[in-house]
Every structure is written in structure tokens, then in C-alpha cells.
Design a protein around this motif. Structure first.
Motif, short mmCIF file in Angstrom:
data_model
loop_
_atom_site.label_atom_id
_atom_site.label_comp_id
_atom_site.label_asym_id
_atom_site.label_seq_id
_atom_site.Cartn_x
_atom_site.Cartn_y
_atom_site.Cartn_z
N ASP A 1 -5.24 18.69 -48.31
CA ASP A 1 -4.14 19.56 -49.26
C ASP A 1 -3.10 18.70 -49.25
O ASP A 1 -2.89 17.59 -48.55
CB ASP A 1 -3.93 20.85 -48.95
N ALA A 2 -1.89 18.97 -50.02
CA ALA A 2 -0.83 18.27 -50.26
C ALA A 2 0.00 18.02 -49.03
O ALA A 2 0.86 17.00 -48.71
CB ALA A 2 0.16 18.89 -51.42
N ASP A 3 -0.21 18.86 -48.03
CA ASP A 3 0.57 19.01 -46.66
C ASP A 3 -0.32 18.14 -45.56
O ASP A 3 0.21 18.21 -44.48
CB ASP A 3 0.83 20.25 -46.26
N SER B 1 -8.52 25.93 -41.68
CA SER B 1 -8.29 24.43 -41.69
C SER B 1 -8.56 24.04 -40.29
O SER B 1 -8.55 24.63 -39.42
CB SER B 1 -6.67 24.36 -42.19
N ARG C 1 -2.85 26.68 -39.64
CA ARG C 1 -3.21 27.21 -40.79
C ARG C 1 -4.88 27.74 -40.92
O ARG C 1 -5.67 27.05 -40.57
CB ARG C 1 -3.11 26.01 -41.79
N VAL D 1 -11.66 18.68 -47.79
CA VAL D 1 -10.47 18.44 -48.70
C VAL D 1 -9.33 18.24 -48.01
O VAL D 1 -9.20 19.33 -47.02
CB VAL D 1 -10.81 19.44 -49.84
N TYR E 1 -3.25 19.12 -44.40
CA TYR E 1 -4.27 19.75 -43.64
C TYR E 1 -5.44 19.64 -44.48
O TYR E 1 -5.74 19.32 -45.62
CB TYR E 1 -3.78 21.20 -43.55
N THR F 1 -9.56 20.88 -44.85
CA THR F 1 -10.48 22.15 -44.59
C THR F 1 -11.90 21.38 -44.84
O THR F 1 -11.98 20.85 -45.72
CB THR F 1 -10.18 23.06 -45.64
N PRO G 1 -5.22 14.20 -52.80
CA PRO G 1 -5.00 15.66 -52.16
C PRO G 1 -5.73 16.54 -53.24
O PRO G 1 -5.57 16.54 -54.34
CB PRO G 1 -3.80 15.83 -51.88
N GLY G 2 -6.83 17.75 -52.64
CA GLY G 2 -7.16 18.72 -53.40
C GLY G 2 -8.68 18.23 -53.98
O GLY G 2 -9.33 19.22 -54.59
N GLU G 3 -8.93 17.14 -53.75
CA GLU G 3 -10.25 16.69 -54.32
C GLU G 3 -11.36 16.59 -53.20
O GLU G 3 -11.10 15.83 -51.88
CB GLU G 3 -10.27 15.11 -54.92
N PRO G 4 -12.42 17.42 -53.23
CA PRO G 4 -13.39 17.23 -52.04
C PRO G 4 -14.07 15.90 -51.93
O PRO G 4 -14.60 15.31 -53.11
CB PRO G 4 -14.23 18.27 -52.43
#
Length: 569
Positions: A450-452, A383, A380, A448, A454, A456, A407-410
Motif C-alpha cells: 500500500d501507499a504506506d 498485513s 496493521r 500488494v 505495508y 499484504t 502501490p495497490g497493484e498485486p
């Protein structure tokens, strides 16, 4: 024992055939090395500028060096310093010292005398190994009598080269060879160490023993030694190997241009290469022309590097007489670590080489590799990938509360696993600040997930620029600057600002012959960054400061900005 939890989001994305719940068996590096020697005895092991060693030959050399160390009184509890460029002397001294039961302390050969002395005192190093090269050897010899270092073993660099190259080095590079004191009993010769009979004593090493004291700035910037045990380093070796199932034991050839004194190369190149039974193609330093010539000659299959190294190869290939299409075709896998990999560099290198370039992530305190993009499934872009087997990852709130974010929150990237250090050498307070009772290590990096699963990276917490109450991430600005075709290197730091608190300043290195100026770069950024992110100042420099492994370094630029502010007061 399985450590899988069904709530871990990375499990749904895990590469087929790789078990995240693997539990690495605690081991020792000497046992790993001896197993490799037994399995691959007749296979090529080292290639140093054309001179080659088989595994059996390296195994005998290590056994002799181990006995040589033992006869000098080196054993459990001893700290041996290695101040060596990549050469056959490094693996011989490294595995030899460990085989004798000692702890290795890695020294950067580029460090000045004061830095070497401070590290030697802190680590209580009693014996140093160094090459007969100027200015490295004079600096190391300067440690004698001024601290714990009582002896120095000198390695003749030319003696490790192929015969004709060694002769040429002695004749044409005489000024590079340092004078070795002839009558100082504290100065020993490598030949005396390496001609001892092979050690016959049983292994005096346990998995929980500290194998390496690896110095790092950590999350505070203060140099300190991470205590990496044999169990830590062999676990990370097993994790790296599991992540690359396509590598064939006894068949790979690893380009070893990253310096072994750096923890990324120590695990991913040296230890993993030996564990794979690969041939290590050693280069004492990075020179683009020599690197490409070595690739043509040896046809390596694996290439580990840092982003600036891959960028330098690209730039050299673009020059007249650079690499032609297909010359990098032997390389099937490149892994980038040590610093964020700009997306433009990744795409350009893959297009030029035809191989896969994946980004990973690690830090000294974790031996070092923690996450990496899959080699044989989704890679990805942008990432740092998924957690390696047996590594747990949490993103925690930046307020220090320890709250695990969704997920999604830094937040701050925190990791746990068998590769995480035992602590900092003689720094219990700093150990407690980064290593929790739950085994999670605070990395100091903002990321952060993600839902999968991974992850970043956004930036280093200490590099975060607080501008009028807003978080400005230097990496965001740097990524955009790299999209400009004339930008070779870019780094962004925060400068003190009496009104905003801080503002971003960009330092840029341009392609030779470019006529782009700061105004043109500001215009380029205008529709790509918000007003608060756009640098108030852009400075074009002929070159930017780099670390020993080629990573761009911000500390010199920060110091420059702080000094400038003081001068204006």
C-alpha cells in the motif's frame, strides 16, 4: 554506505528509533556465540524441562564438542547432519560444528528413511548426530554404508533431563529408547565427543562461508538446499534484534517450542535468543498441556510460533482446566510466521493473552525473516508488515517481465538484502530462476504494497487457482472460513475441472462436538464470497495434514485430488 531511496513508501511508516538504512556488519555465528558467552557468562541460558545451563556452561560444552568434531576430522568443507528435536544437544552440536569450521545440514526428525537418505546424499553429509529415540535413531543408522554418511554420533535423550525425569524416562518410556549397536565402530557416543578438551585452535570461519544447508521446497516444490552463509544468518539476527528494541539483553526468556531444524526457529529463537543473552526454554515437541504448564513454570517473555500453534493454544485454553486469565501475562510479545495468520486467530489470541501478536514474513532463502509488523507502532491487521532494516521490497509483474508495480497493484513479492542466500547448493539453473543479477529474490508469493509501505500477501503463485480465466486466491476463502465459530482449521486447493480449468475445494477441521456440516458452511459463505470463489466441494475431516512445525500442508490434499481424477478416467 546508506541505501535509502526517497521513493521507498515504507520510510514514511517506519517505527521511530529504528534505522532502515542500517548496514549489518558481516560476522560469523561462532563469534556471535562466544561474545554472548563472554557477556552473559553467569546468566541462565537453557532450561530443558527443568534442567538448566548457564551461558558459561554452554560455552564450555560447545568448545569441547568443537574439539571432539575436529578430532574426528570434521572441519572446513565437512557437512555435519543434525537430526535432533529441541534439546541441549542441538545448540551444542550446532555451534560446535560451526566452531570447528563445518557446515550444518538440518534434518527433520519426522522424515522417513528414504527422505533422510536422499537429503544426506544430496548434501554429501559424512557425519550425523541423532538422539537414541525410536524411530529416529534406526532411520539414521540405516544411512550407514548406503551413501556418504560414515559415522553417527548418538545422544542419550534421558541424560539431558533433570535426574528424576531422566530416571522416569528410562523406566516408563523404555520402548521409546532405541537400541544402540555396541560393537559398530561407526556408531559413536556423544559423551566421547563432549569430553574432549576445549578447542584451542583459532576460528577457521569467515563471514562468506556457508554455515547451513537448509532444505526447502522453494518456489518449485522440489527439495533443495539454500546455502545460508554466516554473513546471511548474522545479518538476519541483527535485523530481528533491531526490530525489537524493547527486548532487554540478558533479561528475556524465549519459549523454544518451534523446532530448531526449521529456519524460522533457527534465526528467531536460537540465534536471536543467544544474541539477546536470553534464557531458552526448550520443548522437544508441541503438546498444548505441556506448553501451558511450561509457561506457568518459567514465565517466558517472548513466544515465536506459527498460526496453527497459536490456534491450538487458544483451543486448549477453552477446554475445562485450560489456562486461566493472567497465566499468559508474562508473554509481552508473540511473533507469528511460517504461514498467513488468520485475522480471527490474531484477535482471539491477543484478547486471551493480553500480549501483542504481530505477523511477519520470511522464507528459507532469506535466512528467513524479511518483513514484520512493527512491535511498538502500528500493527496493521491482515498485513505482513514493513521491510526489516536493510531489506528492499518490490512488487513485480506476474508476467516475468520484471516490471516494478505501483502501490495497490498485486504482483510477485521480491526481496533483496544481506540476508538473502548465496544460492541453491549445486543447482545453478534453479538459483538463476529465483535470484536475479540485481540481488532480488523472487519469492513466489503474490502480494500488494500500500501507499504506506505495508505489504499484504494474497497467496502463493503455485497455489493460485485459475478458474474460468479468473484468479481465485485460496487465502481469501480460508480467511472467510475461519470466521465461522466452529472452524478450527481450513485449507483450500484447486481441483482439475474440465470446464473451468480448476475449481476450489475446501478441507475443514471442526471444533470437537460441532454439528456443523458442509451445507451449513456453504450457506455461511454464500454472501461473503463471489460465486466463482465459493468452493464447489467442502470436505470435513477429523484432522488436516500438517508440516513438522504445524503449518497446514496442501501437497497431500492436491495429490489426493489428482489421484481421484485419474481414478475417474
Amino acid at each position: 554506505m546508506q541505501i535509502i531511496a526517497p521513493t521507498y513508501p515504507w520510510l514514511r511508516s517506519y517505527p521511530p528509533g529504528i534505522a532502515w538504512d542500517m548496514v549489518p556488519e558481516p560476522g560469523t555465528l561462532p563469534a556471535m556465540f562466544e561474545d554472548a558467552v563472554a557477556r552473559f557468562a553467569d546468566r541462565p541460558c537453557l532450561d530443558f524441562l527443568g534442567r538448566r545451563w548457564r551461558y558459561a556452561e554452554l560455552g564450555e560444552a560447545v568448545a569441547r564438542v568443537a574439539e571432539g568434531f575436529r578430532r574426528l576430522g570434521i572441519g572446513p568443507g565437512s557437512h555435519v547432519g543434525l537430526c535432533l528435536p529441541n534439546s541441549p544437544y542441538y545448540p551444542m552440536a550446532f555451534y560446535g560444528a560451526l566452531r570447528a569450521g563445518a557446515t550444518v545440514v538440518n534434518f527433520n526428525p519426522l522424515h522417513v528413511a528414504e527422505e533422510l537418505a536422499a537429503q544426506a546424499r544430496d548434501a554429501e553429509v559424512t557425519l550425523m548426530v541423532a538422539p537414541d529415540l525410536d524411530p529416529i535413531l534406526p532411520r539414521v543408522l540405516g544411512l550407514l554404508g548406503k551413501g556418504p554418511v560414515g559415522r553417527v554420533v548418538v545422544c542419550r535423550f534421558a541424560a539431558a533431563l533433570p535426574m528424576l525425569k531422566g530416571l522416569g524416562f528410562r523406566l516408563l518410556r523404555r520402548r521409546a529408547i532405541a537400541r544402540v549397536p555396541a560393537d559398530d565402530p561407526r556408531v559413536l557416543h556423544w559423551e566421547g565427543l563432549a569430553t574432549a578438551p576445549p578447542i584451542a585452535a583459532p576460528l577457521a570461519v569467515r563471514p562468506g562461508d556457508v554455515a547451513v544447508l537448509q532444505y526447502t521446497g522453494g518456489t518449485t516444490g522440489t527439495p533443495k538446499a539454500a546455502m545460508l552463509t554466516h554473513a546471511n544468518l548474522t545479518a538476519n539476527l541483527a535485523q530481528v534484534q533491531a526490530w525489537s528494541p524493547g527486548n532487554i539483553p540478558g533479561q528475556e526468556r524465549v519459549l523454544a517450542v518451534l523446532p530448531f531444524f526449521h529456519v524460522f526457529a533457527l534465526t528467531s529463537v536460537l540465534n536471536a535468543g543467544i544474541g539477546w543473552g536470553a534464557e531458552l526454554v526448550l520443548l522437544p515437541r508441541f503438546e498444548p498441556a505441556q506448553l501451558l504448564a511450561t509457561i506457568r513454570r518459567t514465565r517466558p517473555t517472548l513466544f515465536f510460533g506459527v498460526p496453527t500453534l497459536f490456534k491450538a493454544v487458544l483451543d486448549h485454553c477453552a477446554k475445562p482446566g485450560g489456562a486461566k486469565p493472567g497465566e499468559l501475562a508474562s508473554v509481552k510479545l508473540c511473533i507469528s510466521g511460517g504461514a498467513p495468520l488468520p485475522l480471527e486467530v490474531k484477535r482471539a489470541f491477543e484478547a486471551a493473552s493480553g500480549c501483542v501478536l504481530v505477523e511477519g514474513y520470511g522464507l528459507t532463502e532469506a535466512s528467513p525473516v524479511c518483513l514484520c509488523n512493527p512491535v511498538e507502532s502500528e500493527n496493521r491487521p491482515g498485513s505482513i508488515g514493513l521491510p526489516l532494516p536493510a531489506v528492499r521490497v518490490e512488487i513485480r509483474a506476474l508476467d516475468g517481465s520484471g516490471t516494478v508495480l505501483l502501490p495497490g497493484e498485486p504482483g510477485e513479492l521480491c526481496v533483496a538484502g544481506p540476508n538473502v542466500m548465496a544460492g541453491y547448493w549445486r543447482r545453478p539453473e534453479e538459483t538463476a530462476a529465483v535470484l536475479g543479477e540485481d540481488g532480488f529474490l523472487r519469492t513466489g508469493d503474490v502480494g500488494v504494497m500500500d501507499a504506506d509501505g505495508y505489504v499484504t500477501l494474497i497467496d502463493r503463485i503455485k497455489d493460485l487457482i485459475l478458474c474460468s480465466g479468473y484468479n481465485v486466491y485460496p487465502r481469501t476463502i480460508e480467511e472467510v472460513l475461519y470466521r465461522h465459530p466452529d472452524v478450527v482449521a481450513a485449507t483450500v486447493v484447486g481441483a482439475p475441472d474440465p470446464y473451468r480449468g480448476e475449481h476450489p475445494v475446501a478441507f475443514v477441521e471442526l471444533r470437537p462436538g460441532s454439528t456443523t456440516d458442509a451445507d451449513a458452511l456453504r450457506e455461511f459463505l454464500r454472501d461473503k464470497l463471489s460465486a466463482i470463489e465459493r468452493p464447489r466441494r467442502i470436505e470435513i475431516r477429523a484432522s488436516l495434514p500438517r508440516t513438522a512445525v504445524g503449518k497446514l500442508s496442501k501437497k497431500e490434499l492436491k495429490a489426493e485430488l489428482l489421484a481421484l481424477r485419474k481414478d475417474k478416467r
